[in-house]
Design a protein around this motif. Sequence first.
Motif, PDB file in Angstrom:
ATOM      1  N   ILE A 209      12.927  20.381 -57.928  1.00 18.60           N
ATOM      2  CA  ILE A 209      11.517  20.737 -57.700  1.00 18.60           C
ATOM      3  C   ILE A 209      11.532  22.191 -57.256  1.00 18.60           C
ATOM      4  O   ILE A 209      12.149  22.535 -56.248  1.00 18.60           O
ATOM      5  CB  ILE A 209      10.885  19.858 -56.598  1.00 18.60           C
ATOM      6  CG1 ILE A 209      10.907  18.392 -57.023  1.00 18.60           C
ATOM      7  CG2 ILE A 209       9.468  20.312 -56.291  1.00 18.60           C
ATOM      8  CD1 ILE A 209      10.521  17.422 -55.915  1.00 18.60           C
ATOM      9  N   VAL A 210      10.875  23.052 -58.026  1.00 20.16           N
ATOM     10  CA  VAL A 210      10.912  24.489 -57.745  1.00 20.16           C
ATOM     11  C   VAL A 210       9.610  24.918 -57.072  1.00 20.16           C
ATOM     12  O   VAL A 210       8.537  24.833 -57.671  1.00 20.16           O
ATOM     13  CB  VAL A 210      11.119  25.299 -59.050  1.00 20.16           C
ATOM     14  CG1 VAL A 210      11.280  26.773 -58.746  1.00 20.16           C
ATOM     15  CG2 VAL A 210      12.338  24.783 -59.810  1.00 20.16           C
ATOM     16  N   ASP A 211       9.718  25.366 -55.816  1.00 18.85           N
ATOM     17  CA  ASP A 211       8.548  25.879 -55.107  1.00 18.85           C
ATOM     18  C   ASP A 211       8.323  27.330 -55.556  1.00 18.85           C
ATOM     19  O   ASP A 211       9.278  28.030 -55.869  1.00 18.85           O
ATOM     20  CB  ASP A 211       8.808  25.806 -53.593  1.00 18.85           C
ATOM     21  CG  ASP A 211       7.532  26.011 -52.778  1.00 18.85           C
ATOM     22  OD1 ASP A 211       6.443  26.048 -53.388  1.00 18.85           O
ATOM     23  OD2 ASP A 211       7.621  26.127 -51.550  1.00 18.85           O
ATOM     24  N   GLU A 212       7.078  27.776 -55.561  1.00 13.31           N
ATOM     25  CA  GLU A 212       6.734  29.114 -56.089  1.00 13.31           C
ATOM     26  C   GLU A 212       7.383  29.269 -57.477  1.00 13.31           C
ATOM     27  O   GLU A 212       8.113  30.218 -57.755  1.00 13.31           O
ATOM     28  CB  GLU A 212       7.195  30.237 -55.150  1.00 13.31           C
ATOM     29  CG  GLU A 212       6.604  30.180 -53.765  1.00 13.31           C
ATOM     30  CD  GLU A 212       5.087  30.296 -53.723  1.00 13.31           C
ATOM     31  OE1 GLU A 212       4.492  30.743 -54.718  1.00 13.31           O
ATOM     32  OE2 GLU A 212       4.504  29.922 -52.697  1.00 13.31           O
ATOM     33  N   VAL A 213       7.108  28.304 -58.336  1.00 12.85           N
ATOM     34  CA  VAL A 213       7.787  28.201 -59.626  1.00 12.85           C
ATOM     35  C   VAL A 213       7.556  29.426 -60.515  1.00 12.85           C
ATOM     36  O   VAL A 213       8.447  29.841 -61.264  1.00 12.85           O
ATOM     37  CB  VAL A 213       7.366  26.886 -60.337  1.00 12.85           C
ATOM     38  CG1 VAL A 213       5.918  26.893 -60.741  1.00 12.85           C
ATOM     39  CG2 VAL A 213       8.232  26.595 -61.535  1.00 12.85           C
ATOM     40  N   ASP A 214       6.382  30.050 -60.412  1.00 11.76           N
ATOM     41  CA  ASP A 214       6.118  31.238 -61.247  1.00 11.76           C
ATOM     42  C   ASP A 214       7.000  32.401 -60.819  1.00 11.76           C
ATOM     43  O   ASP A 214       7.507  33.161 -61.640  1.00 11.76           O
ATOM     44  CB  ASP A 214       4.631  31.626 -61.206  1.00 11.76           C
ATOM     45  CG  ASP A 214       4.093  31.723 -59.790  1.00 11.76           C
ATOM     46  OD1 ASP A 214       4.686  31.113 -58.879  1.00 11.76           O
ATOM     47  OD2 ASP A 214       3.072  32.398 -59.584  1.00 11.76           O
ATOM     48  N   SER A 215       7.196  32.539 -59.506  1.00  7.62           N
ATOM     49  CA  SER A 215       8.024  33.633 -58.992  1.00  7.62           C
ATOM     50  C   SER A 215       9.482  33.453 -59.439  1.00  7.62           C
ATOM     51  O   SER A 215      10.133  34.393 -59.888  1.00  7.62           O
ATOM     52  CB  SER A 215       7.942  33.664 -57.466  1.00  7.62           C
ATOM     53  OG  SER A 215       8.778  34.646 -56.952  1.00  7.62           O
ATOM     54  N   ILE A 216       9.987  32.206 -59.348  1.00  6.76           N
ATOM     55  CA  ILE A 216      11.408  31.944 -59.630  1.00  6.76           C
ATOM     56  C   ILE A 216      11.702  31.875 -61.129  1.00  6.76           C
ATOM     57  O   ILE A 216      12.648  32.492 -61.615  1.00  6.76           O
ATOM     58  CB  ILE A 216      11.855  30.645 -58.924  1.00  6.76           C
ATOM     59  CG1 ILE A 216      11.902  30.879 -57.401  1.00  6.76           C
ATOM     60  CG2 ILE A 216      13.213  30.174 -59.422  1.00  6.76           C
ATOM     61  CD1 ILE A 216      12.143  29.643 -56.578  1.00  6.76           C
TER      62      ILE A 216
END
Length: 900
Positions: A209-216
């Motif tokens: 689960i990737v938080d701040e998915v757009d940034s990463i």
Amino acid sequence: MLGFGTIAKKVFGTPNDRQIKSARPIVEKVNALEAEFQALTDEGLIEKTKALSERAKAGEALDSLLPEAFANCREGARRALGLRAFDTQLMGGIFLHRGNIAEMKTGEGKTLVATFPAYLNALSGEGVHIVTVNDYLAKRDAEWMSKVYNALGMTCGVVYPQQPDEEKQAAYACDVTYATNNELGFDYLRDNMKSDLGQMYQRAHNFAIVDEVDSILIDEARTPLIISGPAQDRSELYQTIDKLIPELTEEHYTLDEKTKNATFTDEGNEFLEENLHVRGILPEEQSLYDPESTTIVHHVNQGLKAHKLFEKDKDYIVRDNEIVLIDEFTGRMMSGRRLSDGLHQAIEAKEGCDIQPENVTLASVTFQNYFRLYNKLGGMTGTALTEAEEFDEIYKLGVVEIPTNRPIARKDDHDQVFRTAREKFDGVVKSIKKANDKQQPVLVGTTSIEKSEFLSKLLDEAGIKHNVLNARQHEQEAQIVADAGKLGAVTIATNMAGRGTDIQLGGNVEMRVLQALAETPGADPEETRTRIEAEVAEEKEKVKEAGGLFVLATERHESRRIDNQLRGRSGRQGDPGRSSFFLSLEDDLMRIFGSERLDAVLSKLGMAEGEAIVHPWVNKSLERAQAKVEGRNFDIRKQLLKFDDVMNDQRKVIFSQRREVMESEDLAETVGDMRHEVIDDLVAQYMPPRSYADQWDTEGMYAATLERIGLDAPVMAWAGEEGVDDDVMRERLEAAADEFMAKKAVAFGTENMRNIEKQFLLQTIDEKWREHLLTLEHLRSVVGFRGYAQRDPLNEYKTEAFQLFEGMLDSLRTDVTKKLGQVRPMTPEEQEAMIAQFKAQQEALAADRSEVDSTPSAAGAFEPAEGFDENDPTAFAGVGRNDLCPCGSGKKFKHCHGKI
């Protein structure tokens, strides 16, 4: 008249509406189970986890376990944290579990949302990774949410840089592991450089689960993760080239700010060639256009980029004599991150810092290819819809916009466009003062440290008290953000992406309580909390009356997402708020992407000094400009990925082969097959099929067999026998080689021989892969020119990379066979001689130490070279940069008389 699409949307709803509708019955099932789970004891929750886990491991689908798992997790969170998840949070969890991106506005509680799908997917026993943007958030979220997992009988760990090995292995073995994207990627590469399975960190890549998915997955996906080792020291070359760049004039080069590229004109090339000859960097007989000059041309180009395209305090800062890059999207320092291809060294030379040696790549991976290793991927962010196409195309991730728990009450003003930056900043200061006079908290967004500090000076002159948050105030960021919603607060922020701390109107209760308890350690925590909660609630009402948080942006970013992230800081959980963007025609986005037309329009309108144009059309044209930039950036990333996919396929083959080698107990058959293939190649080379005996090169074959296999076989005698052809020769050589290696195994001992084979095989795979990576880098840099010959660079790259890979596998077989053929056990005499040599070295070292200790002073230990004269240039002839200076100072030459 309404279009067909508009009518269809009204009747059937948008695709997003239909997705939300499909999740509502599941949320209702979870709610229906709430009373049943509230009745369970604390032990009952843990027993429920065990029962669910057994069902998952027995093969029951996670979807059918979802209602019970979510109900259990909601109850665990309520008891551990005092937080009862809203229906919208459950909905976010459902879409994460389905492998989507849940777009949830700021303040909707994404940190808690992640626990639901993480708990459900961890029931299978294969582990779940929760990915955050920085180490602070990874540690904070793991510490905070571990209370929930522990209440449910699950383990939770956190991974961070420079973590002890045992601790890191334990964290990866947990049911749920929090980590940053960088650390996960680097650990994956490190694992595939290990020589023992027991030393590896990561298990299977099950669910992330990737938080701040757009940034990463988008912003950071432009640069690959690289593990590298040092190459030769070229400090002198960088410093000499750096002195040359300021002498260039504008006619010598052209800049392209859109692509961050700089190229020399014909005049520039002539000027460079002349000056490089004078400075002795380019040999007199050599031209810049000669193939031998490639390296010098490359470094001169990097020097030009460093001077003309990288700005201090915007792209990097100098801290402790070191260049630290700044992330353009988050405004954070990226300690430890370096630019590749000598660009970082060029910036170090420009700023007069110590120049670190360039590195050679040992292993690399892009975030796109790392995250595509996972069986399932989910993501959370406040802003993903603008990049929905890219998420779908590259990661097969859908974007679902989750409704807010309460309706949004924020007012979003139209953009205000001024003619000049000076007029814009005057307008910004007036607007801040107006809001500050009525005690309304203001959050001001800027695009660089330089601009945030410039605005800070203007506010000081206007007598407005404020805080500044940028890369320089990195350590106090949580405190500054937590205070940004207080009555009358003014906060200037370089960027607000993924700060991890909510701006709460009236102040952040948790931060205030921690602060109060730190100041008065003996105070009663319950009493302190009650008092602070009352104070914050009272202040919150006053802030609401003043209009809530006012977000004022001083520029638009290239990406609409970053603007939306800033805007989304205001109006959380149904709070009032306002957002406004102040722009000028001198802003980077306006300047680079065609402000001439807008300038002409403003001139015709005859705008007065300090007056702004405010119109929906302006917003639309700006959005179009941003969409163009985003589209171009997407194309660049897509192209990069297509090239990296070629390497990624090869990486997977090599890494899976390494793993097979590590998992195997006995590799005798594998190395035997390699040996036989080497013999096949030898026979085919020196005894070509369908050739006559007088055409065979038996002498060459004998020499090659001795060199490549270590086998002294009677090749020439065999070749002279009647009826011997290439097949017979092959069989005899294979039998002789197998017998030769079997005797060697007996001499070493079978177990020792198996270990030697494993280590040689792993070492050779690693050596060959490193060389191959370097070759691919060089191929990549030149293949672009094939486009001029009407050939597709990507297809050319694929074809040649495949040929190089096949060549690498051939040389791998040869090298392993050769090393195993040459290795032999030591005789007792050799062992004794080696022990004696080691003892002698130790005694010599001890004698050296006692001699150094007895010298009267360190300074007296060094004397100038005989006949040394520092005014005679020949006194320094032939002295290496790392040799001691002949003046007798005791310093290295490069730090003494050789200092540039």
